[in-house]
Design a protein around this motif. Structure first.
Motif, PDB file in Angstrom:
ATOM      1  N   ILE A 183       0.778  -1.116  -0.232  1.00 25.47           N
ATOM      2  CA  ILE A 183      -0.085   0.137  -0.028  1.00 25.47           C
ATOM      3  C   ILE A 183       0.675   1.182   0.000  1.00 25.47           C
ATOM      4  N   GLN A 184       0.800   2.215  -1.053  1.00 24.94           N
ATOM      5  CA  GLN A 184       1.367   3.259  -1.113  1.00 24.94           C
ATOM      6  C   GLN A 184       0.460   4.438  -0.468  1.00 24.94           C
ATOM      7  N   MET A 185       1.207   5.442   0.471  1.00 25.31           N
ATOM      8  CA  MET A 185       0.429   6.331   1.102  1.00 25.31           C
ATOM      9  C   MET A 185       1.322   7.684   1.151  1.00 25.31           C
ATOM     10  N   CYS A 186       0.405   8.693   1.198  1.00 23.06           N
ATOM     11  CA  CYS A 186       1.053   9.905   1.578  1.00 23.06           C
ATOM     12  C   CYS A 186       0.507  10.502   2.844  1.00 23.06           C
ATOM     13  N   SER A 187       1.151   9.723   3.891  1.00 20.85           N
ATOM     14  CA  SER A 187       0.477   9.973   5.379  1.00 20.85           C
ATOM     15  C   SER A 187       0.742  11.720   5.800  1.00 20.85           C
ATOM     16  N   VAL A 215      -7.408   2.350   5.839  1.00 21.02           N
ATOM     17  CA  VAL A 215      -8.612   1.337   5.976  1.00 21.02           C
ATOM     18  C   VAL A 215      -9.106   1.314   4.366  1.00 21.02           C
ATOM     19  N   ARG A 216      -9.088   2.274   3.825  1.00 22.74           N
ATOM     20  CA  ARG A 216      -9.695   2.472   2.337  1.00 22.74           C
ATOM     21  C   ARG A 216      -8.787   1.494   1.587  1.00 22.74           C
ATOM     22  N   LEU A 217      -7.306   1.820   1.531  1.00 18.42           N
ATOM     23  CA  LEU A 217      -6.512   1.055   0.754  1.00 18.42           C
ATOM     24  C   LEU A 217      -6.395  -0.237   0.968  1.00 18.42           C
ATOM     25  N   ALA A 251      -6.885  -3.401  -1.624  1.00 14.09           N
ATOM     26  CA  ALA A 251      -6.030  -4.602  -1.850  1.00 14.09           C
ATOM     27  C   ALA A 251      -6.729  -5.938  -1.630  1.00 14.09           C
ATOM     28  N   ALA A 252      -7.756  -5.975  -0.342  1.00 12.87           N
ATOM     29  CA  ALA A 252      -8.267  -7.062  -0.048  1.00 12.87           C
ATOM     30  C   ALA A 252      -9.205  -7.440  -1.078  1.00 12.87           C
ATOM     31  N   GLY A 253      -9.942  -6.594  -1.614  1.00 15.55           N
ATOM     32  CA  GLY A 253     -10.626  -6.781  -2.674  1.00 15.55           C
ATOM     33  C   GLY A 253     -10.175  -7.388  -4.162  1.00 15.55           C
ATOM     34  N   LEU A 254      -8.857  -7.197  -4.211  1.00 15.08           N
ATOM     35  CA  LEU A 254      -8.196  -7.662  -5.271  1.00 15.08           C
ATOM     36  C   LEU A 254      -7.617  -9.011  -4.788  1.00 15.08           C
ATOM     37  N   ALA A 268      -7.536  -6.248  10.036  1.00 18.20           N
ATOM     38  CA  ALA A 268      -7.121  -7.665   9.596  1.00 18.20           C
ATOM     39  C   ALA A 268      -8.287  -8.904   9.930  1.00 18.20           C
ATOM     40  N   ARG A 269      -8.843  -8.514  11.441  1.00 16.53           N
ATOM     41  CA  ARG A 269     -10.024  -9.578  11.531  1.00 16.53           C
ATOM     42  C   ARG A 269     -11.204  -9.392  10.546  1.00 16.53           C
ATOM     43  N   GLU A 270     -11.599  -8.330  10.393  1.00 15.95           N
ATOM     44  CA  GLU A 270     -12.745  -8.295   9.593  1.00 15.95           C
ATOM     45  C   GLU A 270     -12.472  -8.663   8.226  1.00 15.95           C
ATOM     46  N   LEU A 271     -11.231  -8.484   7.687  1.00 17.53           N
ATOM     47  CA  LEU A 271     -11.103  -8.819   6.348  1.00 17.53           C
ATOM     48  C   LEU A 271     -10.425 -10.176   6.050  1.00 17.53           C
TER      49      LEU A 271
END
Length: 286
Positions: A8-12, A24-26, A30-33, A74-77
């Protein structure tokens, strides 16, 4: 074993709540892929170079927002979620640059504190003294997952091959170097360092990165990357902004690479002689 991994690449920015929401969004993307191992960058929780401002958002591990959010996610996904690192307040008032790995049940599998501190003066005028803020870690970490054995590193650690060699000798099939590389050093060394660590250890390297111009004024290189044990770049993000890179990881490739080039087995102990310059006739040093 084959599985999908994502970086996951971010710009925190400087606000942990906003950064947690972006994570969470990213991660959901990734999990959706189909990724079952997902890694976020170094300093996922906040990129903040002002020490006083950083102190105002610091929490201990039990109270940290990123830690709690990652565990729940992690638990949810039902994934293995690797927080590349976030700043954690220690009992003695010091700070750890700490990575976390959570399992599909949401429990923490392990953590790793960045060992090597980025204390450098760059020729573009940038000066960094991580050791003035963070307490360095003292232990390398290798963790067994259902699909691979994972070795830990964070950012500047990538310049210390002995760390990853020790992890590879302990059986690590995947080496991790989540990062917030500066643009100058990233342009010069990022890809070659990651590919070198992969090649010399016959291991996959997964590196989620911070990317772009941050709220605190720093600029990071991005180019989150997944490299195979032969040094081939399997997935690569751009140099700015958010991204998800994903690749199929087959641990059989590790065995194959190490069979072709068995340097881990062929390494030998040796002595090192350091010879002082000798003064030649006529007073000339040779």
């Amino acid at each position: 074993m084959s599985f999908k991994a994502a970086a996951i690449q971010m710009c925190s920015g400087v606000n942990p709540e906003k950064n947690a929401a972006a994570m969470v969004r990213l991660v959901r993307d990734a999990a959706g892929l189909g990724a079952i191992y997902i890694q976020t960058p170094e300093m996922t929780g906040a990129v903040q170079k002002d020490r006083k401002e950083l102190q105002t958002i610091l929490r201990d591990e039990d109270s940290d927002l990123i830690v709690r959010t990652a565990s729940e996610l992690a638990r949810e996904l039902s994934i293995h979620l690797h927080v590349g690192s976030t700043a954690i307040l220690l009992a003695d008032g010091k700070i750890a640059n700490r990575a976390f790995l959570f399992g599909p049940d949401g429990r923490k599998i392990t953590s790793y504190d960045k060992i090597h501190m980025f204390d450098v003066d760059l020729d573009n005028g940038e000066s960094w003294r991580e050791s003035a803020v963070y307490r360095p870690g003292t232990r390398a970490v290798v963790a067994d997952l259902p699909f691979a054995r994972l070795g830990f590193g964070v950012c500047y650690d990538v310049r210390f091959p002995q760390l990853f060699r020790a992890e590879a000798l302990a059986g690590a099939e995947i080496l991790t170097t989540p990062a917030a590389f500066t643009r100058q050093t990233g342009e010069a060394h990022w890809e070659v360092l990651l590919r070198a660590r992969a090649i010399e250890n016959g291991a996959f390297v997964i590196s989620a990165a911070q990317a772009g111009l941050h709220e605190d004024g720093r600029e990071t290189f991005g180019h989150s990357m997944i490299v195979d044990p032969w040094g081939k770049v399997l997935a690569l993000a751009g140099g700015a902004g958010e991204a998800v890179v994903i690749a199929d990881i087959d641990t059989a490739a590790v065995k194959a690479a190490r069979a072709k080039i068995p340097n881990l087995k062929n390494a030998r102990e040796f002595e090192l002689d350091v010879l002082s310059p000798m003064l030649a006739k006529g007073g000339v040093t040779v």
